[in-house]
Structure formats: structure tokens, C-alpha cells
Design an enzyme around this catalytic site. Structure first.
Site, PDB file in Angstrom:
ATOM      1  N   HIS A 121      35.028  68.522  47.535  1.00 20.29           N
ATOM      2  CA  HIS A 121      34.157  68.957  48.643  1.00 20.29           C
ATOM      3  C   HIS A 121      34.199  67.945  49.802  1.00 20.29           C
ATOM      4  CE1 HIS A 121      30.335  71.520  49.516  1.00 20.29           C
ATOM      5  NE2 HIS A 121      30.943  71.173  50.629  1.00 20.29           N
ATOM      6  N   GLU A 175      29.508  72.358  41.099  1.00 20.45           N
ATOM      7  CA  GLU A 175      29.891  70.987  41.483  1.00 20.45           C
ATOM      8  C   GLU A 175      28.931  69.973  40.880  1.00 20.45           C
ATOM      9  OE1 GLU A 175      30.248  70.837  45.741  1.00 20.45           O
ATOM     10  OE2 GLU A 175      31.593  72.533  45.763  1.00 20.45           O
ATOM     11  N   GLY A 190      33.416  82.721  61.799  1.00 12.47           N
ATOM     12  CA  GLY A 190      32.366  81.974  62.493  1.00 12.47           C
ATOM     13  C   GLY A 190      33.008  80.803  63.225  1.00 12.47           C
ATOM     14  N   ARG A 191      32.260  79.728  63.376  1.00 11.90           N
ATOM     15  CA  ARG A 191      32.802  78.571  64.118  1.00 11.90           C
ATOM     16  C   ARG A 191      34.060  78.034  63.441  1.00 11.90           C
ATOM     17  NH1 ARG A 191      27.575  77.138  63.421  1.00 11.90           N
ATOM     18  NH2 ARG A 191      26.197  77.300  65.220  1.00 11.90           N
ATOM     19  N   ILE A 192      33.962  77.830  62.119  1.00 14.38           N
ATOM     20  CA  ILE A 192      35.099  77.210  61.417  1.00 14.38           C
ATOM     21  C   ILE A 192      36.259  78.199  61.304  1.00 14.38           C
ATOM     22  CG2 ILE A 192      35.834  76.041  59.288  1.00 14.38           C
ATOM     23  CD1 ILE A 192      32.834  75.247  58.905  1.00 14.38           C
ATOM     24  N   ALA A 205      35.871  68.649  52.954  1.00 11.05           N
ATOM     25  CA  ALA A 205      36.444  69.243  54.171  1.00 11.05           C
ATOM     26  C   ALA A 205      35.916  68.601  55.460  1.00 11.05           C
ATOM     27  CB  ALA A 205      36.221  70.748  54.196  1.00 11.05           C
ATOM     28  N   ARG A 235      31.867  77.721  49.992  1.00 13.84           N
ATOM     29  CA  ARG A 235      30.999  77.329  48.886  1.00 13.84           C
ATOM     30  C   ARG A 235      31.585  77.898  47.597  1.00 13.84           C
ATOM     31  NH1 ARG A 235      29.246  74.026  51.844  1.00 13.84           N
ATOM     32  NH2 ARG A 235      27.087  73.671  52.468  1.00 13.84           N
TER      33      ARG A 235
END
Ligand code: GLV
Length: 324
Positions: free
Chosen positions: A284, A266, A155-157, A286, A237
Site C-alpha cells: 500500500h 491488510e 476520478g482524479r487519479i 502508491a 482498496r
């Protein structure tokens, strides 16, 4: 009268200023996560809510306030929100896509490099005063350049991660539900199935959204298929990986290491992971650059302000609600 909005956690001041200009905002100044009961109580009388990925917005929360129009998540992922229930109740959900792509890709690479070159372990070694002599065979890691990078989720990332991999002259494999031929030649990426990614990659990066289909996407049997020299990076995730199976695989040397920004429960981290040297663990973060987190909060504030005033927000997740 300005519309009433609940902001479940503190946001950067510039975003709070925007929220205050456009709404009558109730802030959570203690900045401690509301329990479900508190959340439901605070939500009464509000037409909008700005929340974080740590807030669970389930059917009970959504159904507790018939006046609620918008839930604006300060994140691109929205697995913390029951979007199906939101749509049923006519509540618009918004997210913050795009703005965190590059920061998150940078960090996925940070985890990859830090794990491959054992940076955190080496840092601990130096700080502990254990470094007595330059060592030819000390802290031998794994090269990254010209290796095979397997991206699960282009995807985008994932695309931004693949762009960065060009500089390392890597062979790029990707897998996802649908092939994306348009991206392939620009990224020099090859579409393969999950088995091939696992079998052939030196680095496997997970960048899939969490959905019922991707929960436990990586289990013991998947880790078994990876190279013993391979490194797994999860910047998506936590529940995409069976964390216990990962600990077992790392302990048994089935894979060489893991770089993890996200965890199954988490902020709890599987105890076994904490004892391992061949993992790099981050809380978490990023997308946690000053610029990006501020932009995300401002975007969420704009989405909320638009939604509560009946305008189309820039980033609706369930736009079908707008057409009713
Ligand atoms: C962060 O994890 C996000 O989804 O924005």
C-alpha cells in the site's frame, strides 16, 4: 489554552511542528497502531484527532467522546471512518484529496508496467544467480503501447492515469456510475459498461473508492470475462477485489497477471498470492513519495487545526456538520 489533539501515529516532523504550534498534541511515539480500547482511552479530553487509514474510527470510537470535533484522516480514502456516525455525532471528518493524485497515478503505472514486463520476477531471477545466458524467449511479457486500457473510476487519479496513457497511444475505456463527457475528448476516453471494460481491456485498473456498492466489484464471474492475456491492477482498496477468486483466476490462467498495492485484509496477504510468480505485490505505497506523504500529513494537520478552532477546514468530507 490550546485545543487538545490526538495524533494516532508518527507524522513527518514538519507536520508535527504545525500540530504542536496550533494544539496541545498527544503523540503516539511508539508508532504502533492503537487497539480500539487504547484509542478510546487516548481520545478522552481531545477535541481533534489526526489518524491514518489503518485506524478504524467506528461509531463506538466516535461516540466515546462528546467533545470530539474533528477527525482528520491522512489519506484521500476514508472508508476507515464511519462518516455517517461522525455526522450523527456532529464530528467533522476531513481527508487529503488532490495532493496524492500524481504520485498514485505514477505508481498505478509502475504496477502496470512491472507486471506486464515481469520486472520483479526477472529481478528475483538475476539476484538468485540464475541468469546464465541471454535468452530470446526468456521473461516474455506483454506490450503496453497501443493496447486497451480499462479504467474503473475516472476520478482524479483515474484521470491522471489516463493522461499518462496518451504517451503510450492506448485506447482508453472507462466506467463509473456517471458518464463524464467533459473529460472524454481531452483524454480520448470512451465510456462503456463494466462488462465491456472486462471483455475488451488488456489492462484493467481499479481506482474506485471503497463503498458498500464497490465491495467485491471484481469477483470470480468478472475475472472469467477478462482476456486470458489481461492484467488487473488494484491501486484503490483491497476489498474491491475478491482476493481468493483472484488467486484462482491467476492460477487457472484466466488472466495473465495482477499488480496489487492493496489487499483485502491488510497487512495480511492471501497466501495463494504469495506463491504466484505472475503478481507484483506492494505494501500500500502508491502515494508513498517523500514529497506527497509529507504534503498529506501537513494537509491533515491544517485540516485538524482549522476544525478544532471552529474555522472551516480546507477538505471537509461531511461539511453539513459545519452548518449546524
Ligand atoms: C491512500 O490509500 C489514500 O487513500 O490516501
Amino acid at each position: 489554552m490550546k485545543p487538545k489533539v490526538l495524533v494516532t501515529r508518527m507524522l513527518p516532523q514538519v507536520a508535527l511542528d504545525y500540530v504542536s504550534q496550533h494544539s496541545d498534541a498527544e503523540l503516539n511515539r511508539r508508532d504502533i497502531r492503537y487497539t480500539k480500547k487504547q484509542l478510546i482511552q487516548r481520545l478522552q479530553g481531545k477535541v481533534g484527532m489526526i489518524c491514518l487509514l489503518t485506524d478504524t474510527i467506528d461509531a463506538e470510537v466516535l461516540g466515546s467522546n462528546p467533545h470530539l470535533k474533528v477527525v482528520s484522516n491522512v489519506a484521500v480514502g476514508y472508508d476507515n471512518i464511519d462518516v455517517h456516525a461522525a455526522t450523527k455525532y456532529g464530528v467533522l471528518v476531513t481527508n487529503t484529496p488532490g495532493v496524492l493524485t500524481e504520485s498514485t497515478a505514477d505508481f498505478a503505472w509502475t504496477l502496470l508496467m512491472a507486471t506486464a514486463r515481469r520486472l520483479v520476477e526477472a529481478d528475483r531471477f538475476v539476484r538468485a544467480g540464475k541468469w546464465k545466458e541471454w535468452m530470446l524467449m526468456g521473461f516474455l511479457g506483454r506490450d503496453v503501447y497501443e493496447k486497451t486500457l480499462g479504467i474503473c473510476g475516472l476520478g482524479r487519479i483515474g484521470t491522471a492515469v489516463a493522461r499518462r496513457a496518451q504517451g503510450f497511444n492506448m485506447r482508453i475505456l472507462y466506467t463509473q456510475r456517471h458518464r463524464d463527457e467533459a473529460k472524454e475528448s481531452a483524454l480520448r476516453a470512451t465510456y462503456v459498461d463494466k462488462m465491456t471494460i472486462l471483455r475488451e481491456s488488456d489492462f484493467v485498473i481499479l481506482l474506485l473508492p471503497l463503498t458498500p456498492e464497490t465491495r467485491y466489484y471484481i469477483r470470480a464471474k468478472d475475472l472469467q470475462m477478462m482476456k486470458e492475456t489481461a492484467i488487473l491492477v488494484n491501486a484503490a482498496r483491497g476489498p474491491i477485489v475478491d482476493e481468493k477468486a483472484l488467486v484462482d483466476a491467476l492460477k487457472a490462467g484466466k488472466i495473465a497477471g495482477a499488480g496489487l498495492d492493496v489487499f483485502e485484509r491488510e497487512p495480511k496477504v492471501e497466501r495463494g498470492l504469495l506463491r504466484l510468480q505472475n503478481v507484483v505485490l506492494a505494501p500500500h505505497i502508491a502515494s508513498a513519495s517523500m514529497e506527497t506523504r509529507t504534503t498529506m500529513a501537513c494537509m491533515a494537520a491544517e485540516n485538524c487545526a482549522a476544525g478544532v478552532s471552529g474555522r472551516r477546514p480546507p477538505n471537509p468530507v461531511n461539511p453539513e456538520v459545519l452548518n449546524r
